[in-house]
Structures are given as structure tokens and as C-alpha cells.
Enzyme design. Structure first.
Site, mmCIF file in Angstrom:
data_model
loop_
_atom_site.group_PDB
_atom_site.id
_atom_site.type_symbol
_atom_site.label_atom_id
_atom_site.label_comp_id
_atom_site.label_asym_id
_atom_site.label_seq_id
_atom_site.Cartn_x
_atom_site.Cartn_y
_atom_site.Cartn_z
ATOM 1 N N GLY A 116 0.849 -1.194 0.000
ATOM 2 C CA GLY A 116 0.000 0.000 0.000
ATOM 3 C C GLY A 116 0.877 1.234 0.000
ATOM 4 C CE LYS A 117 -2.338 6.467 -2.528
ATOM 5 N NZ LYS A 117 -3.064 7.716 -2.565
ATOM 6 N NE ARG A 118 -1.621 4.932 5.983
ATOM 7 C CZ ARG A 118 -2.677 4.146 5.970
ATOM 8 N NH1 ARG A 118 -2.557 2.866 6.252
ATOM 9 N NH2 ARG A 118 -3.855 4.621 5.678
ATOM 10 C CG ASP A 119 3.161 -1.187 2.910
ATOM 11 O OD1 ASP A 119 3.208 -1.271 4.142
ATOM 12 O OD2 ASP A 119 2.188 -1.542 2.225
ATOM 13 N N GLY A 120 5.853 2.632 1.746
ATOM 14 C CA GLY A 120 7.027 3.259 1.165
ATOM 15 C C GLY A 120 7.076 3.183 -0.348
#
Ligand code: GLU
Length: 479
Positions: free
Chosen positions: A251-255
Site C-alpha cells: 500500500g501507499k504507506r509501505d514506502g
């Protein structure tokens, strides 16, 4: 039959690396068989539409060299290809024509329910611990359909489907996977479920290559193909891209950044393609670096893995370093134009090329350029930690350091032939004179002259910096 593949993004703002892999694989399949690669814009979800995304998609594909044969043209409006339009919102009449035919054949019905009624059905199913299915609530006498009402598919046969997926192999799902899904929404636009089937058929698409999230819906699609008497294209569902931890979808939050962010950071398109191709595919050898031409030659869907592919950004950066090394100096020079430190502005092209030749092997991304080269153009900022963190140097007292540097200055002062070779000879003599190891003496000189954590070979670095600058930096240093 000519191979025709497509990339069918929805313009919802962000272009995730996974989206681009969904363009690369169909591109490779089309190119390896002399087929056509189509770009289709799936813009029927008005709520998620983000203006400007289409430009971003086109620029990204173009930057990667994934040029399409049919679809919207690269810049501005307009389309190319004789199977258009290639924007779904411009194909309304086509879907409506199919929808009306389906109503005529008893394959579609107007959905009469209000959202509250549907919610009541859902609650009831939940209370009875069974799955909610629209087909359990088909109205006996549906109202006549008109635009503004949702239109549903009337699944003709509730049965088990078994099918072949070019990546996943033999798949099968029971009747629970079938339901009366919406064909045309209340806003008059089709759902993805309906539109893509019509479009792939009308555009003569031979291979549907898309993310694994569509596997679960495939029985519904097969049932629609059957009802419409359309032979399904080859279906290939490519594995999810997993977060670096490997235990969930990326996801976007995984960098993971958008492709344009990677581009701005100085990732080369060659490295990005190489990396994306290998997110779930290998050719069975241990080769790491593939050009686009090699990928076209070697890629095959049956070597795409079924399980999720882990996103490893470090590998992307490593591959980028490999690709940077492979570029000719001229090519690299052209690509780093916007990455030089500000202080390089006044430097000559010849000098910058020499600096680049020295640092090429160490560059991992183009954005590393200032970090690796600024001391060639400006006075470096003293960073005491380079000495205090150095295992050998921290053992020396300020006096010892000062004495060593005095010897260095004296010896280099005598050197007139300021070439890498002559400097190397002088450096070797300095080891003898001082009785120090290279790890001590050369590190000290390197730090005091560059104040950088690493540099190319010392003799080459000093040769390029020039005698005058080097002597001034040694002079200025006061341990
Ligand atoms: N518009 C769909 C998406 O972006 C395309 C899926 C497909 O390739 O059919 O997920």
C-alpha cells in the site's frame, strides 16, 4: 489472429508501481508476437476520477518506453486506432446498445430496490448466517428499465465454472461466486464488470492481463461471456505485489512511491522496467539485468509466479546502480543535467564529465550526485564525525594528525606533475615516510580534502580537484 493486449487504467490519481507492471506484461506479450498494445482509459467511476491522471499515465508509459499503438495520443486530446473511442465515457452509446439487447433477450432487468431495501436484505441474510446475493431477490415483475435506474445482469445459469488462467493455472468456483451484478449504474454509465467485457470484445483483445484481485469475479465474467455468446479472451491474473514485510498487499504507506516520484529521485526507466518485470517473473536463470528488448524476447506468462511478489525497494536501487554503470558517459551526462549540485553551474562541461566518469560506478540514483560530487565544485563543510567515527583515525591525537599532514603537504608541494599516476607514486612514498597504513593516511587525506564519507580512488580524486585547491584545503585544516 493478431495478438492484441491492453492496459486499462482508471484515472484515479495515483500510479502505483503495480499499475505499471499491469502495463508492462501486456506490452511485452504484444511486442513479442508483433501484435498491438492498446491503452484504454476506464473513466466510468466519476466519484474517483482525478483530473490530470490520464496525462500522468501517458507520460509514465512514454518515459518507460512502453508506447501504445492505439488509444489516446501522447500529448493533448485525440486518439489513434480504429477500434475507439478508447475512453469509456465516450462509449456510453455502445454499452447502452448492448444493454438494450440484453433486456430484449431477458438477460437484464431493472433494479427496483432502494438502498434501504437492499440494506434490509443484507441484514436479513446476515441474521440467517448466509451470504447476501442479489439473485435471491430478483423481482418477479421488474419495472420497465429507463436511464437513471440501475440495470442488473440476470445470470442465466447458476453453476460451477472451471477455467484456465495463463498464470494461475486451472481454477474453479462454485455457484456462490455468481450473482446478478450491475451492468449500468443509475448515472447511466456502465460498471467495470460490464464495460470491460464489451470493450475487450469490440477491441478484439486477445489477452486480458490484470491484477489477481479480479480472479474472484471471473466466474461472473464467464457467465456474462456465455450469455453474450462471446468467446473469452486468454485470462492472466498476475500476483499481488506484497509489502516489504511480505505479509500484506503493498500500500501507499509501505514506502512504495508513484513511478513519477521514483523518476524524480533519479531512477532510470531501464531499471524501473527491469525491476517491475521481475516482480513476480523470472526466466529460470540467475540473470539480474534485462533490457526491454531482452524482456520482449524472454518474457512468458507461464513463468509468472502464482504467489505474491515482494516489493524490495533496495533491489530497485541496486538495479539502478547496475544500469547507471552500463550507460555511456555521454548518455549519463545528458541524464544527470538536473541533478548537479548548484555549485557546478559555472563548471565547464569537460570538468563535469571528468567528475562524472569518476563517480559513475558509485551512483545508485541520479539524486546521489550532489552527495558524491559537491566537493569537486565547492569548499566542503567540515564534518568532525568523519574523524571521530573512524576506528583508526580516532586513535590519533591532534598533534599526530597535524604532523602527518605537514609531511603530506611538504611532499605534495614538491610534486609538479599533477597526474593520477604521479600522485599515486607520491602517496606510496608517503606511506613509507610516515610508516602509516593506507587505512590511516589515505583516509585522513581523503577526509580533509573532501569531507565526504566516501570518494572515488584517492589519486584520481586529488588529480581532478587540482593541486591548488587540495593544498588550500590541507592548509585550512586545523586538527
Ligand atoms: N480499470 C481496471 C483497474 O484499473 C482495469 C482492470 C483490467 O485490466 O481489466 O483496475
Amino acid at each position: 489472429m493478431t495478438t492484441r493486449t491492453r492496459f486499462a487504467p482508471s484515472p484515479t490519481g495515483y500510479i502505483h508501481v503495480g499499475n505499471v507492471r499491469s502495463a508492462l506484461y501486456p506490452y511485452l506479450i504484444a511486442r513479442q508476437s508483433g501484435g498491438k498494445f492498446i491503452l484504454r482509459i476506464e473513466d466510468t467511476d466519476q466519484a474517483r476520477f482525478v483530473d490530470g491522471t490520464e496525462e500522468l499515465i501517458k507520460d509514465t508509459l512514454h518515459w518507460l518506453g512502453l508506447d501504445w499503438d492505439e488509444g489516446p495520443v501522447l500529448s493533448g486530446a485525440g486518439e489513434t486506432g480504429d477500434r475507439g473511442p478508447y475512453h469509456q465515457t465516450e462509449r456510453r452509446e455502445i454499452y447502452l446498445k448492448w444493454a438494450r439487447e440484453m433486456i430484449g433477450k431477458g438477460l437484464a432487468y431493472a433494479d427496483p430496490y432502494t438502498p434501504e431495501q437492499v440494506q434490509a436484505f443484507r441484514d436479513q441474510a446476515k441474521a440467517e448466517k448466509r451470504a447476501f446475493l442479489y439473485r435471491d431477490h430478483r423481482p418477479e415483475n421488474p419495472p420497465e428499465w429507463h436511464l437513471g435506474m440501475p440495470l442488473r445482469f440476470k445470470t442465466p445459469e447458476i453453476k460451477r465454472y472451471t477455467w484456465h488462467d495463463a498464470v494461475m493455472g486451472e481454477l474453479s468456483a462454485g455457484p456462490e461466486a455468481l450473482d446478478d451484478f450491475i451492468l449500468i449504474k443509475a448515472d447511466g454509465l456502465p460498471t467495470y464488470n460490464f464495460a470491460h467485457i464489451i470493450d475487450d470484445f469490440e477491441m478484439n483483445v486477445t489477452h486480458v492481463i490484470r491484477g489477481a484481485e479480479y480472479v474472484a469475479s471471473t466466474p461472473k465474467y464467464l457467465s456474462l461471456y456465455e450469455a453474450l455468446d462471446i468467446a473469452p479472451p486468454i485470462l492472466a491474473h498476475v500476483p499481488h505485489i506484497l509489502a516489504p514485510s511480505g505479509n500484506k498487499k503493498l500500500g501507499k504507506r509501505d514506502g512504495a512511491k508513484s513511478v513519477s516520484e521514483y523518476r524524480d529521485e533519479g531512477i532510470l526507466p531501464e531499471a524501473m522496467l527491469n525491476f517491475l518485470a521481475q516482480l513476480g517473473w523470472n526466466d529460470g536463470t540467475d540473470q539480474d539485468v534485462y533490457s526491454l528488448d531482452e524482456l520482449i524476447e524472454k518474457f512468458s506468462l507461464d513463468r509468472v509466479q502464482k504467489s505474491g511478489a515482494r516489493f524490495d525497494e533496495q533491489r530497485l536501487i541496486w538495479l539502478n546502480g547496475q544500469w547507471i554503470r552500463r550507460l555511456s558517459l555521454e548518455d549519463l551526462y545528458a541524464r544527470v543535467q538536473n541533478y548537479w549540485p548548484a555549485s557546478a553551474k559555472t563548471a565547464s562541461e569537460a570538468y563535469k564529465k571528468q567528475v562524472l566518469a569518476l563517480t559513475q560506478d558509485r551512483l545508485k540514483t541520479l539524486r546521489d550526485l550532489p552527495l558524491l560530487t559537491s566537493y569537486f565544485f565547492e569548499e566542503p563543510t567540515r564534518d568532525e564525525s568523519l574523524i571521530s567515527n573512524n576506528k583508526q583515525l580516532k586513535k590519533l591525537s591532534p598533534e599526530e594528525i597535524s604532523d602527518l599532514l605537514d609531511i603530506v603537504k611538504t611532499e605534495f608541494e614538491k610534486l609538479d606533475d599533477w597526474t593520477s599516476e604521479a600522485i599515486q607514486i607520491c602517496l606510496n612514498q608517503l606511506l613509507e615516510i610516515t610508516g602509516q597504513k593506507p587505512g590511516v593516511l589515505f583516509s585522513l587525506i581523503r577526509i580533509v580534502v573532501t569531507w565526504a564519507p566516501f570518494s572515488p580512488q584517492l589519486n584520481d580524486t586529488l588529480a581532478l580537484i587540482g593541486k591548488e585547491t587540495m593544498m588550500a584545503r590541507l592548509e585550512r585544516f586545523n586538527p
